[in-house]
Scaffold this motif. Structure first.
Motif, PDB file in Angstrom:
ATOM      1  N   GLU A 125       0.855  -1.181   0.000  1.00 48.16           N
ATOM      2  CA  GLU A 125       0.000   0.000   0.000  1.00 48.16           C
ATOM      3  C   GLU A 125       0.899   1.242   0.000  1.00 48.16           C
ATOM      4  O   GLU A 125       2.096   1.165   0.287  1.00 48.16           O
ATOM      5  N   GLY A 126       0.316   2.390  -0.274  1.00 48.78           N
ATOM      6  CA  GLY A 126       1.086   3.627  -0.227  1.00 48.78           C
ATOM      7  C   GLY A 126       1.987   3.787  -1.438  1.00 48.78           C
ATOM      8  O   GLY A 126       1.637   3.379  -2.545  1.00 48.78           O
ATOM      9  N   HIS A 127       3.147   4.372  -1.197  1.00 48.43           N
ATOM     10  CA  HIS A 127       4.089   4.690  -2.285  1.00 48.43           C
ATOM     11  C   HIS A 127       3.357   5.443  -3.405  1.00 48.43           C
ATOM     12  O   HIS A 127       3.462   5.098  -4.588  1.00 48.43           O
ATOM     13  N   ASP A 128       2.599   6.477  -3.005  1.00 46.46           N
ATOM     14  CA  ASP A 128       1.700   7.143  -3.953  1.00 46.46           C
ATOM     15  C   ASP A 128       2.438   7.784  -5.124  1.00 46.46           C
ATOM     16  O   ASP A 128       2.008   7.668  -6.279  1.00 46.46           O
ATOM     17  N   ILE A 129       3.553   8.472  -4.844  1.00 45.39           N
ATOM     18  CA  ILE A 129       4.278   9.123  -5.935  1.00 45.39           C
ATOM     19  C   ILE A 129       4.867   8.077  -6.878  1.00 45.39           C
ATOM     20  O   ILE A 129       4.811   8.220  -8.108  1.00 45.39           O
ATOM     21  N   ALA A 130       5.416   7.000  -6.294  1.00 46.41           N
ATOM     22  CA  ALA A 130       5.951   5.927  -7.133  1.00 46.41           C
ATOM     23  C   ALA A 130       4.850   5.324  -8.002  1.00 46.41           C
ATOM     24  O   ALA A 130       5.063   5.016  -9.184  1.00 46.41           O
ATOM     25  N   ARG A 131       3.649   5.187  -7.439  1.00 45.93           N
ATOM     26  CA  ARG A 131       2.524   4.617  -8.179  1.00 45.93           C
ATOM     27  C   ARG A 131       2.119   5.537  -9.334  1.00 45.93           C
ATOM     28  O   ARG A 131       1.857   5.081 -10.454  1.00 45.93           O
ATOM     29  N   ILE A 132       2.063   6.838  -9.040  1.00 47.61           N
ATOM     30  CA  ILE A 132       1.716   7.812 -10.088  1.00 47.61           C
ATOM     31  C   ILE A 132       2.757   7.779 -11.211  1.00 47.61           C
ATOM     32  O   ILE A 132       2.414   7.744 -12.402  1.00 47.61           O
ATOM     33  N   ARG A 133       4.015   7.742 -10.815  1.00 49.39           N
ATOM     34  CA  ARG A 133       5.082   7.770 -11.822  1.00 49.39           C
ATOM     35  C   ARG A 133       5.115   6.465 -12.630  1.00 49.39           C
ATOM     36  O   ARG A 133       5.420   6.482 -13.828  1.00 49.39           O
ATOM     37  N   TYR A 134       4.785   5.374 -11.976  1.00 51.15           N
ATOM     38  CA  TYR A 134       4.684   4.102 -12.706  1.00 51.15           C
ATOM     39  C   TYR A 134       3.599   4.206 -13.780  1.00 51.15           C
ATOM     40  O   TYR A 134       3.808   3.840 -14.944  1.00 51.15           O
ATOM     41  N   LEU A 135       2.421   4.710 -13.395  1.00 48.27           N
ATOM     42  CA  LEU A 135       1.311   4.827 -14.346  1.00 48.27           C
ATOM     43  C   LEU A 135       1.682   5.752 -15.505  1.00 48.27           C
ATOM     44  O   LEU A 135       1.370   5.464 -16.671  1.00 48.27           O
ATOM     45  N   LEU A 136       2.356   6.859 -15.186  1.00 48.66           N
ATOM     46  CA  LEU A 136       2.771   7.799 -16.236  1.00 48.66           C
ATOM     47  C   LEU A 136       3.732   7.154 -17.227  1.00 48.66           C
ATOM     48  O   LEU A 136       3.576   7.289 -18.445  1.00 48.66           O
ATOM     49  N   GLU A 137       4.730   6.432 -16.691  1.00 50.39           N
ATOM     50  CA  GLU A 137       5.750   5.869 -17.592  1.00 50.39           C
ATOM     51  C   GLU A 137       5.252   4.661 -18.366  1.00 50.39           C
ATOM     52  O   GLU A 137       5.631   4.461 -19.518  1.00 50.39           O
ATOM     53  N   ARG A 138       4.380   3.864 -17.736  1.00 47.77           N
ATOM     54  CA  ARG A 138       3.757   2.766 -18.493  1.00 47.77           C
ATOM     55  C   ARG A 138       2.906   3.367 -19.612  1.00 47.77           C
ATOM     56  O   ARG A 138       2.914   2.898 -20.756  1.00 47.77           O
ATOM     57  N   GLY A 139       2.185   4.423 -19.269  1.00 50.70           N
ATOM     58  CA  GLY A 139       1.363   5.097 -20.273  1.00 50.70           C
ATOM     59  C   GLY A 139       2.186   5.695 -21.396  1.00 50.70           C
ATOM     60  O   GLY A 139       1.846   5.571 -22.571  1.00 50.70           O
ATOM     61  N   ARG A 140       3.309   6.339 -21.042  1.00 49.18           N
ATOM     62  CA  ARG A 140       4.162   6.920 -22.074  1.00 49.18           C
ATOM     63  C   ARG A 140       4.728   5.842 -23.000  1.00 49.18           C
ATOM     64  O   ARG A 140       4.856   6.049 -24.208  1.00 49.18           O
ATOM     65  N   THR A 141       5.081   4.700 -22.403  1.00 45.97           N
ATOM     66  CA  THR A 141       5.622   3.605 -23.220  1.00 45.97           C
ATOM     67  C   THR A 141       4.574   3.102 -24.205  1.00 45.97           C
ATOM     68  O   THR A 141       4.864   2.883 -25.381  1.00 45.97           O
ATOM     69  N   TYR A 142       3.341   2.939 -23.729  1.00 50.01           N
ATOM     70  CA  TYR A 142       2.257   2.534 -24.636  1.00 50.01           C
ATOM     71  C   TYR A 142       2.013   3.605 -25.703  1.00 50.01           C
ATOM     72  O   TYR A 142       1.833   3.296 -26.886  1.00 50.01           O
ATOM     73  N   ASN A 143       2.002   4.871 -25.285  1.00 57.71           N
ATOM     74  CA  ASN A 143       1.718   5.945 -26.229  1.00 57.71           C
ATOM     75  C   ASN A 143       2.782   6.016 -27.327  1.00 57.71           C
ATOM     76  O   ASN A 143       2.459   6.172 -28.506  1.00 57.71           O
ATOM     77  N   SER A 144       4.049   5.874 -26.937  1.00 56.84           N
ATOM     78  CA  SER A 144       5.136   5.936 -27.920  1.00 56.84           C
ATOM     79  C   SER A 144       5.122   4.748 -28.871  1.00 56.84           C
ATOM     80  O   SER A 144       5.616   4.848 -29.995  1.00 56.84           O
ATOM     81  N   SER A 145       4.551   3.626 -28.413  1.00 54.36           N
ATOM     82  CA  SER A 145       4.471   2.444 -29.284  1.00 54.36           C
ATOM     83  C   SER A 145       3.100   2.333 -29.952  1.00 54.36           C
ATOM     84  O   SER A 145       2.678   1.264 -30.372  1.00 54.36           O
ATOM     85  N   LYS A 146       2.392   3.486 -29.998  1.00 54.51           N
ATOM     86  CA  LYS A 146       1.135   3.626 -30.748  1.00 54.51           C
ATOM     87  C   LYS A 146      -0.013   2.793 -30.178  1.00 54.51           C
ATOM     88  O   LYS A 146      -0.887   2.348 -30.915  1.00 54.51           O
ATOM     89  N   LYS A 147      -0.022   2.577 -28.869  1.00 53.89           N
ATOM     90  CA  LYS A 147      -1.123   1.886 -28.204  1.00 53.89           C
ATOM     91  C   LYS A 147      -1.873   2.908 -27.360  1.00 53.89           C
ATOM     92  O   LYS A 147      -1.762   2.949 -26.138  1.00 53.89           O
ATOM     93  N   LYS A 148      -2.609   3.759 -28.042  1.00 53.03           N
ATOM     94  CA  LYS A 148      -3.214   4.932 -27.434  1.00 53.03           C
ATOM     95  C   LYS A 148      -4.237   4.588 -26.353  1.00 53.03           C
ATOM     96  O   LYS A 148      -4.300   5.249 -25.314  1.00 53.03           O
ATOM     97  N   ASP A 149      -5.081   3.590 -26.598  1.00 51.82           N
ATOM     98  CA  ASP A 149      -6.148   3.282 -25.646  1.00 51.82           C
ATOM     99  C   ASP A 149      -5.589   2.879 -24.293  1.00 51.82           C
ATOM    100  O   ASP A 149      -6.061   3.346 -23.244  1.00 51.82           O
ATOM    101  N   GLN A 150      -4.557   2.004 -24.297  1.00 53.57           N
ATOM    102  CA  GLN A 150      -3.940   1.589 -23.033  1.00 53.57           C
ATOM    103  C   GLN A 150      -3.293   2.790 -22.346  1.00 53.57           C
ATOM    104  O   GLN A 150      -3.359   2.939 -21.127  1.00 53.57           O
ATOM    105  N   ALA A 151      -2.677   3.652 -23.149  1.00 49.74           N
ATOM    106  CA  ALA A 151      -2.000   4.835 -22.599  1.00 49.74           C
ATOM    107  C   ALA A 151      -2.997   5.764 -21.917  1.00 49.74           C
ATOM    108  O   ALA A 151      -2.780   6.216 -20.790  1.00 49.74           O
ATOM    109  N   ILE A 152      -4.103   6.059 -22.583  1.00 48.82           N
ATOM    110  CA  ILE A 152      -5.104   6.987 -22.048  1.00 48.82           C
ATOM    111  C   ILE A 152      -5.650   6.491 -20.715  1.00 48.82           C
ATOM    112  O   ILE A 152      -5.794   7.264 -19.750  1.00 48.82           O
ATOM    113  N   GLU A 153      -5.930   5.205 -20.627  1.00 47.33           N
ATOM    114  CA  GLU A 153      -6.449   4.624 -19.382  1.00 47.33           C
ATOM    115  C   GLU A 153      -5.466   4.849 -18.217  1.00 47.33           C
ATOM    116  O   GLU A 153      -5.870   5.210 -17.112  1.00 47.33           O
ATOM    117  N   LEU A 154      -4.192   4.654 -18.477  1.00 45.56           N
ATOM    118  CA  LEU A 154      -3.180   4.818 -17.432  1.00 45.56           C
ATOM    119  C   LEU A 154      -2.976   6.286 -17.062  1.00 45.56           C
ATOM    120  O   LEU A 154      -2.805   6.616 -15.883  1.00 45.56           O
TER     121      LEU A 154
END
Length: 299
Positions: free
Chosen positions: A82-111
């Motif tokens: 539980e917790g680690h809120d900033i780490a969790r936010i940054r994980y979601l952002l970077e997973r999303g950026r990775t999807y977005n850069s590889s043209k997987k927009k729907d997965q990126a937007i959700e994250l």
């Protein structure tokens, strides 16, 4: 090796200061050298955050599979804790950026949406703006403008200086959306606002980019002479500040000369542009036709 202090800034960790977005490979190396400094139970959140940024360096190098593997490691720890809120936010952002850069927009937007909601809930303005700005990039143009406007309001209202530093990117992104919609006057207004911002900050490379964008909008408004004068002044600024040459400036000078039927000058600048832009891995991957056109017009 950077010294790690027990008292850390609430806004930015030591490793974040090592970022060089123009050199993701070099930044990855620095981050991996920093990892041993964050061993132990007291540094779990910071270590996870650093791993998310290693993932981002890999994404910028277009090593998407490797980026996901690093982010999988972060996700496995977050699932068990539980917790680690900033780490969790940054994980979601970077997973999303990775999807977005590889043209997987729907997965990126959700994250990005999840990151935005968590960041708002925990009053993390900087990361909320980051998420909104990424939604501005990943969403459709109309929806993207809405998210950019939301991000700008958050940045302008924030008392966090680091959050306010998002304004340049937000002005730029919104301006390009207007430019893509052929609303060139609105685009120019925001580009000029960005120039004012970076002039006040005494930026170097970001100010060059901001001025380049103004000149690009002037070309779209058929103000070719003004655009050419700005680009030539930018070449002088680059030389005076001992910055690296910019292939995009040469490309614009080539396009302006082409419009004015200065074929030899256009050819010269297209050649200079191709020499530099052919080394840009992003352009080579996503703007193949543009790069081929530059090459064709250089000879």
């Amino acid at each position: 090796m950077p010294e790690v202090h027990k008292e850390r800034s609430p806004d930015i960790s030591e490793f974040d200061k090592l970022w060089d977005y123009n050199d993701p490979s070099g930044t990855e190396k620095k981050f991996r050298e920093f990892l041993p400094e964050l061993e132990g139970p007291d540094n779990v959140s910071l270590r996870l955050q650093l791993l998310t940024q290693i993932g981002r360096t890999l994404g910028l190098q277009m090593k998407f599979e490797n980026a996901h593997k690093v982010l999988d490691e972060v996700e496995s720890v977050l699932k068990l804790n539980e917790g680690h809120d900033i780490a969790r936010i940054r994980y979601l952002l970077e997973r999303g950026r990775t999807y977005n850069s590889s043209k997987k927009k729907d997965q990126a937007i959700e994250l990005f949406l999840k990151a935005y909601e968590i960041a708002l809930r925990h009053n993390e303005d900087f990361y909320a703006i980051d998420a909104a700005h990424m939604l501005g990039i990943a969403e459709s143009p109309d929806e993207g403008l809405r998210w950019n406007e939301k991000a700008m309001k958050l940045a302008e209202a924030s008392s966090n200086e680091r959050a306010r530093n998002w304004l340049g990117a937000l002005y730029n992104n919104s301006a390009w959306t207007y430019h893509d919609r052929k609303e060139y006057d609105k685009a120019l207004e925001l580009f000029e606002k960005n120039v004012k911002l970076h002039t006040e900050r005494k930026s170097k490379r970001p100010l060059i980019i901001a001025k380049w964008s103004v000149a690009r909008a002037l070309r779209s408004l058929a103000k070719i002479n003004e655009a050419m004068e700005m680009h030539k002044n930018l070449l002088k600024e680059i030389e005076e500040n001992k910055l690296e040459q910019d292939g995009y400036i040469f490309e614009e000078l080539a396009e302006c000369n082409l419009i004015k039927n200065n074929s030899e000058e256009a050819k010269k600048y297209f050649s200079l542009a191709y020499d530099l832009l052919s080394k840009d891995i992003w352009l080579a991957e996503y703007e193949k036709e543009r790069l081929q056109r530059i090459k064709d017009l250089s000879s």
